[in-house]
Write a protein that holds these residues in place. Structure first.
Motif, PDB file in Angstrom:
ATOM      1  N   PHE A   1       0.829  -1.205   0.000  1.00 12.46           N
ATOM      2  CA  PHE A   1       0.000   0.000   0.000  1.00 12.46           C
ATOM      3  C   PHE A   1       0.864   1.256   0.000  1.00 12.46           C
ATOM      4  CE2 PHE A   1      -2.090   3.375   2.491  1.00 12.46           C
ATOM      5  CZ  PHE A   1      -3.224   3.593   1.714  1.00 12.46           C
ATOM      6  N   GLU A   2       1.878   1.284   0.857  1.00  7.67           N
ATOM      7  CA  GLU A   2       2.769   2.446   0.932  1.00  7.67           C
ATOM      8  C   GLU A   2       3.474   2.676  -0.407  1.00  7.67           C
ATOM      9  OE1 GLU A   2       3.396   4.692   3.206  1.00  7.67           O
ATOM     10  OE2 GLU A   2       3.071   3.892   5.214  1.00  7.67           O
ATOM     11  N   SER A   3       3.963   1.606  -1.019  1.00  5.22           N
ATOM     12  CA  SER A   3       4.644   1.741  -2.312  1.00  5.22           C
ATOM     13  C   SER A   3       3.701   2.272  -3.381  1.00  5.22           C
ATOM     14  CB  SER A   3       5.222   0.390  -2.749  1.00  5.22           C
ATOM     15  OG  SER A   3       6.262  -0.021  -1.894  1.00  5.22           O
ATOM     16  N   LEU A   4       2.461   1.805  -3.360  1.00  7.17           N
ATOM     17  CA  LEU A   4       1.496   2.247  -4.361  1.00  7.17           C
ATOM     18  C   LEU A   4       1.090   3.708  -4.138  1.00  7.17           C
ATOM     19  CD1 LEU A   4      -0.692  -0.968  -4.637  1.00  7.17           C
ATOM     20  CD2 LEU A   4       0.932  -0.084  -6.324  1.00  7.17           C
ATOM     21  N   MET A   5       1.041   4.150  -2.887  1.00  6.92           N
ATOM     22  CA  MET A   5       0.773   5.563  -2.637  1.00  6.92           C
ATOM     23  C   MET A   5       1.889   6.436  -3.216  1.00  6.92           C
ATOM     24  SD  MET A   5      -2.168   5.956  -1.143  1.00  6.92           S
ATOM     25  CE  MET A   5      -2.652   4.631  -2.267  1.00  6.92           C
ATOM     26  N   ALA A   6       3.125   5.986  -3.044  1.00  9.01           N
ATOM     27  CA  ALA A   6       4.258   6.731  -3.604  1.00  9.01           C
ATOM     28  C   ALA A   6       4.189   6.758  -5.130  1.00  9.01           C
ATOM     29  CB  ALA A   6       5.571   6.102  -3.142  1.00  9.01           C
ATOM     30  N   GLU A   7       3.812   5.623  -5.732  1.00  7.55           N
ATOM     31  CA  GLU A   7       3.698   5.560  -7.190  1.00  7.55           C
ATOM     32  C   GLU A   7       2.553   6.450  -7.689  1.00  7.55           C
ATOM     33  OE1 GLU A   7       5.638   4.244  -9.308  1.00  7.55           O
ATOM     34  OE2 GLU A   7       6.836   2.774  -8.207  1.00  7.55           O
TER      35      GLU A   7
ATOM     36  N   LEU B   1      -1.674   9.331 -10.389  1.00  5.31           N
ATOM     37  CA  LEU B   1      -2.810   8.415 -10.261  1.00  5.31           C
ATOM     38  C   LEU B   1      -3.611   8.767  -9.012  1.00  5.31           C
ATOM     39  CD1 LEU B   1      -0.940   5.071 -11.095  1.00  5.31           C
ATOM     40  CD2 LEU B   1      -2.336   6.465 -12.646  1.00  5.31           C
ATOM     41  N   LYS B   2      -4.923   8.603  -9.102  1.00  2.00           N
ATOM     42  CA  LYS B   2      -5.788   9.020  -7.999  1.00  2.00           C
ATOM     43  C   LYS B   2      -6.390   7.807  -7.280  1.00  2.00           C
ATOM     44  CE  LYS B   2      -8.307  11.558 -10.695  1.00  2.00           C
ATOM     45  NZ  LYS B   2      -9.389  12.463 -11.166  1.00  2.00           N
ATOM     46  N   PRO B   3      -6.015   7.596  -6.021  1.00  2.00           N
ATOM     47  CA  PRO B   3      -6.583   6.486  -5.243  1.00  2.00           C
ATOM     48  C   PRO B   3      -7.869   6.889  -4.531  1.00  2.00           C
ATOM     49  CG  PRO B   3      -4.819   7.498  -4.013  1.00  2.00           C
ATOM     50  CD  PRO B   3      -4.909   8.254  -5.315  1.00  2.00           C
ATOM     51  N   TYR B   4      -8.686   5.899  -4.214  1.00  2.00           N
ATOM     52  CA  TYR B   4      -9.907   6.088  -3.427  1.00  2.00           C
ATOM     53  C   TYR B   4      -9.784   5.190  -2.206  1.00  2.00           C
ATOM     54  CZ  TYR B   4     -14.913   6.932  -2.557  1.00  2.00           C
ATOM     55  OH  TYR B   4     -16.111   7.336  -2.025  1.00  2.00           O
ATOM     56  N   LEU B   5     -10.039   5.741  -1.027  1.00  2.00           N
ATOM     57  CA  LEU B   5      -9.969   4.986   0.219  1.00  2.00           C
ATOM     58  C   LEU B   5     -11.377   4.696   0.714  1.00  2.00           C
ATOM     59  CD1 LEU B   5      -7.182   6.988   2.133  1.00  2.00           C
ATOM     60  CD2 LEU B   5      -6.913   5.080   0.528  1.00  2.00           C
TER      61      LEU B   5
ATOM     62  N   ARG C   1       2.844  13.041   3.755  1.00  2.00           N
ATOM     63  CA  ARG C   1       3.978  12.213   3.354  1.00  2.00           C
ATOM     64  C   ARG C   1       4.253  12.331   1.862  1.00  2.00           C
ATOM     65  NH1 ARG C   1       3.216   6.349   5.583  1.00  2.00           N
ATOM     66  NH2 ARG C   1       2.734   7.675   7.371  1.00  2.00           N
ATOM     67  N   TYR C   2       3.184  12.423   1.069  1.00  2.00           N
ATOM     68  CA  TYR C   2       3.318  12.520  -0.391  1.00  2.00           C
ATOM     69  C   TYR C   2       2.543  13.755  -0.859  1.00  2.00           C
ATOM     70  CZ  TYR C   2       4.323   7.591   0.570  1.00  2.00           C
ATOM     71  OH  TYR C   2       4.824   6.424   1.099  1.00  2.00           O
ATOM     72  N   PRO C   3       3.174  14.939  -0.839  1.00  2.00           N
ATOM     73  CA  PRO C   3       2.463  16.189  -1.149  1.00  2.00           C
ATOM     74  C   PRO C   3       1.806  16.218  -2.529  1.00  2.00           C
ATOM     75  CG  PRO C   3       4.579  16.646  -0.118  1.00  2.00           C
ATOM     76  CD  PRO C   3       4.561  15.176  -0.423  1.00  2.00           C
ATOM     77  N   ALA C   4       2.334  15.469  -3.483  1.00  2.00           N
ATOM     78  CA  ALA C   4       1.769  15.482  -4.831  1.00  2.00           C
ATOM     79  C   ALA C   4       0.568  14.541  -4.979  1.00  2.00           C
ATOM     80  CB  ALA C   4       2.848  15.094  -5.849  1.00  2.00           C
ATOM     81  N   LEU C   5       0.257  13.802  -3.925  1.00  2.00           N
ATOM     82  CA  LEU C   5      -0.813  12.808  -3.998  1.00  2.00           C
ATOM     83  C   LEU C   5      -2.187  13.482  -4.019  1.00  2.00           C
ATOM     84  CD1 LEU C   5      -1.485   9.764  -3.954  1.00  2.00           C
ATOM     85  CD2 LEU C   5      -1.495   9.890  -1.455  1.00  2.00           C
TER      86      LEU C   5
END
Length: 268
Positions: free
Chosen positions: A89-95, A101-105, A123-127
């Motif tokens: 999950f952490e790796s995919l958030m970084a990717e 890419l836009k994730p949905y929680l 942690r990932y400002p561009a997310l």
């Protein structure tokens, strides 16, 4: 490589191979469902036909638990390491942050999913998140939830609900979500939000992360872990006896054939 463990399929992939396969599916807009297989889930699937079917129907069945990794190695499979769901999950958030890419929680309580989203954004400002929603909705509301996810334009969906609810939700609705990649992440958001502490790295490497969790939540997890670990150990013992028995018989057959082959080769 996909192998069988106690009748269930398991994919032997490294962490990087798993990430690359997921990113490829997202890029090609192909459906990809990931399930993280651990001891408890494998044992429960033996008495829960729906959970077993949900695992079998997944596109990636990852080695989440150290017990699964140990069993594969003892049974002769070259499994390099486990791919813990929270690490994936952490790796995919970084990717997602790096690739836009836009994730949905989906899942946990409103407070936890909101706090986890904020922590990940720091942690990932561009997310950029497509959206989020708590997991406390009724079965009758599932269609509405699916519509919200589909309309969000999400590239990937992470479901923080308990087993087998998240597996059942994924299997029922994965083709109607409009999302390429779907993954169940269990209690990951509790850790990200700071509600639950993850085991120190030393315990993770020693394969004792489950014991650390049990100490933190003995009433909820103690009985479950003790039961499933005992069942798994029994299964592994019987399969090892059969495996080693087959290896022994094969070595006997080879040793019996060897003199005959040598004798035949010495004839003029």
């Amino acid at each position: 490589m996909r192998v069988q463990l106690f009748g269930l399929p398991v994919d032997i992939l490294t962490h990087r191979e798993t990430v690359d396969r997921i990113l490829s599916a997202i890029a090609q807009r192909q459906r990809c469902q990931h399930v993280a297989l651990n001891v408890a889930k494998l044992v429960n699937a033996r008495s829960n036909a729906e959970l077993e079917r949900d695992i079998r129907d997944s596109d990636i069945i990852g080695i989440d638990g150290v017990g699964i990794l140990l069993a594969l190695r003892l049974l002769g499979h070259d499994a390099p390491h486990r791919v813990a769901g929270i690490d994936l999950f952490e790796s995919l958030m970084a990717e997602c942050a790096a690739r836009g890419l836009k994730p949905y929680l989906l899942g946990a309580t409103t407070t936890i999913v909101t706090d986890a989203q904020r922590a990940l954004s720091r942690r990932y400002p561009a997310l950029i998140f497509a959206g989020s929603r708590d997991g406390y909705f009724k079965p009758a509301d599932e269609i509405e939830v699916c519509e919200q996810i589909r309309e969000s334009g999400a590239d990937c969906l992470f479901i923080a609900m308990p087993t087998p609810r998240k597996e059942l939700f994924m299997r029922r609705h994965r083709d109607a979500l409009g999302v390429s990649f779907v993954m169940g992440i269990g209690g990951t958001l509790d850790v990200i939000a700071g509600r639950v502490r993850r085991a120190p790295l030393m315990l993770q490497r020693a394969g004792l992360e489950w014991a650390y969790r049990m100490v933190q939540e003995p009433l909820r997890l103690g009985g479950r872990y003790l039961y499933t670990n005992a069942v798994f150990a029994t299964l592994l013992g019987w399969h090892l006896l059969g495996h080693w028995g087959r290896l022994y018989k094969a070595s006997i057959r080879r040793s019996q054939k060897a003199p005959n082959a040598g004798a035949a080769g010495s004839d003029p």
